[in-house]
Design an enzyme around this catalytic site. Structure first.
Site, mmCIF file in Angstrom:
data_model
loop_
_atom_site.group_PDB
_atom_site.id
_atom_site.type_symbol
_atom_site.label_atom_id
_atom_site.label_comp_id
_atom_site.label_asym_id
_atom_site.label_seq_id
_atom_site.Cartn_x
_atom_site.Cartn_y
_atom_site.Cartn_z
ATOM 1 N N TYR A 1 -1.571 11.016 15.513
ATOM 2 C CA TYR A 1 -0.629 10.203 14.741
ATOM 3 C C TYR A 1 -0.027 9.107 15.612
ATOM 4 C CZ TYR A 1 3.317 8.835 11.831
ATOM 5 O OH TYR A 1 4.219 8.106 11.083
ATOM 6 N N GLY B 1 8.013 7.672 -1.816
ATOM 7 C CA GLY B 1 8.702 7.553 -0.535
ATOM 8 C C GLY B 1 9.137 6.141 -0.213
ATOM 9 N N THR C 1 0.842 -1.187 0.000
ATOM 10 C CA THR C 1 0.000 0.000 0.000
ATOM 11 C C THR C 1 0.883 1.245 0.000
ATOM 12 O OG1 THR C 1 -0.215 0.180 2.423
ATOM 13 C CG2 THR C 1 -1.790 -1.244 1.275
ATOM 14 N N GLY C 2 0.427 2.266 -0.722
ATOM 15 C CA GLY C 2 1.236 3.468 -0.842
ATOM 16 C C GLY C 2 2.531 3.208 -1.571
ATOM 17 N N ASN D 1 3.583 4.168 -4.412
ATOM 18 C CA ASN D 1 3.902 5.121 -5.474
ATOM 19 C C ASN D 1 4.909 6.194 -5.079
ATOM 20 O OD1 ASN D 1 1.444 6.026 -3.887
ATOM 21 N ND2 ASN D 1 2.019 7.936 -4.900
#
Length: 297
Positions: free
Chosen positions: A169, A17, A12-13, A15
């Site tokens: 967070y 960093g 996931t994520g 794309n």
């Protein structure tokens, strides 16, 4: 890292960093990688930027702040793949202004925890049907400031008693660890041939990391911040070790080994006492099932 030919991984994520660095190394070692992104075209562009690789990749749309999107992405994975060797729950948001997800969760715990809880549950049949499968949950040093009081649903959502983006967070990152350890307990209780492990990147020079700097100071501090902290490729190493180390076992947590776990080669580390509280983890699990409508194990 071992040869990953024939392995199917979801990141996931994937794309940008740490996620893109993770995808790059999985592809370099021969895996087929399903990289999720909220913007499919942006995701495809990022994957293309890596150039030809031994492995293959596809990009699926996923917005973890929308359970309908989570369900759609999971169904696409299920339609396309009969197995899932590796699920890396990497994507996340960090220290954003107060807001809620499509399903009315506080935005950070809704994205970072509830979205991944639902995705894992919707893919659990593929995971449990794949011998030696692995689920990796990416947490953060910020989990140490987290507090989870699941007796009050509003407190889980994080908005009832006022909003602090830092605390929210930390709460979401503690929830990631509570989930990872509880998932391992349930794998063990059901004799599932899979493991659940966790990792954190230390402090890395990514878009998320910039949230640690007050906005007005970012132009001046950004060059120094980049020099002091790890590049994304280094920050991804604990995740990659958690995902591929053949000697890893369920319930382990990996992070950088130097300077207070902020940088360095990945090693086994310990999370805070709250993250190992089995009673809290079980209550959070039951609350997460009820709130997301996804029930498993």
């Amino acid at each position: 890292m071992p040869d990953l030919q024939g392995k199917v991984a979801v990141v996931t994520g994937g794309n940008a960093g740490l996620g893109l660095s993770t995808v790059h190394q999985l592809l370099a070692h021969g895996a087929h990688v399903v990289a999720s992104s909220r913007d499919v075209e942006r995701g495809r562009g990022a994957i293309d930027s890596l150039g030809p690789q031994p492995g293959t990749a596809e990009v699926l749309r996923l917005d973890l702040a929308d359970l309908a999107s989570v369900r759609e992405c999971a169904q696409q994975v299920r339609d396309r793949h009969p197995k899932l060797d590796l699920l890396i729950n990497n994507a996340g948001i960090m220290m954003v202004p107060a807001g809620t997800t499509t399903d009315d969760f506080e935005m950070q715990i809704g994205t970072n925890h509830f979205g991944h809880f639902a995705l894992t549950g919707l893919l659990i049949d593929l995971i449990t049907a794949t011998p030696g499968a692995r689920v990796v949950s990416v947490s953060s040093l910020a989990h140490r400031s987290g507090r989870i009081h699941v007796g009050n649903v509003d407190t889980v959502h994080g908005l009832a008693r006022g909003y602090s983006k830092n605390k929210a967070y930390g709460n979401s990152k503690l929830a990631n660890l509570l989930f990872a350890y509880e998932l391992q307990r349930r794998f063990a209780a059901h004799d599932v041939d899979a493991i659940s492990v966790a990792a954190h990147p230390g402090v890395s020079s990514t878009g998320l990391g910039e949230h640690l700097i007050p906005e007005r100071l970012r132009p001046a501090v950004r060059p120094v911040f980049g020099l002091l902290n790890q590049a994304p490729d280094a920050g991804a190493l604990p995740t990659l070790r958690a995902a591929t180390d053949p000697n890893a076992w369920g319930g382990q947590y990996f992070g950088p080994g130097s300077l207070g776990e902020t940088r360095g080669a990945p090693v086994v580390v310990a999370s805070n006492d709250a993250s190992y509280n089995a009673a809290t983890a079980a209550r959070l699990w039951e609350s997460s099932q009820r709130l997301t409508g996804v029930t498993y194990l």
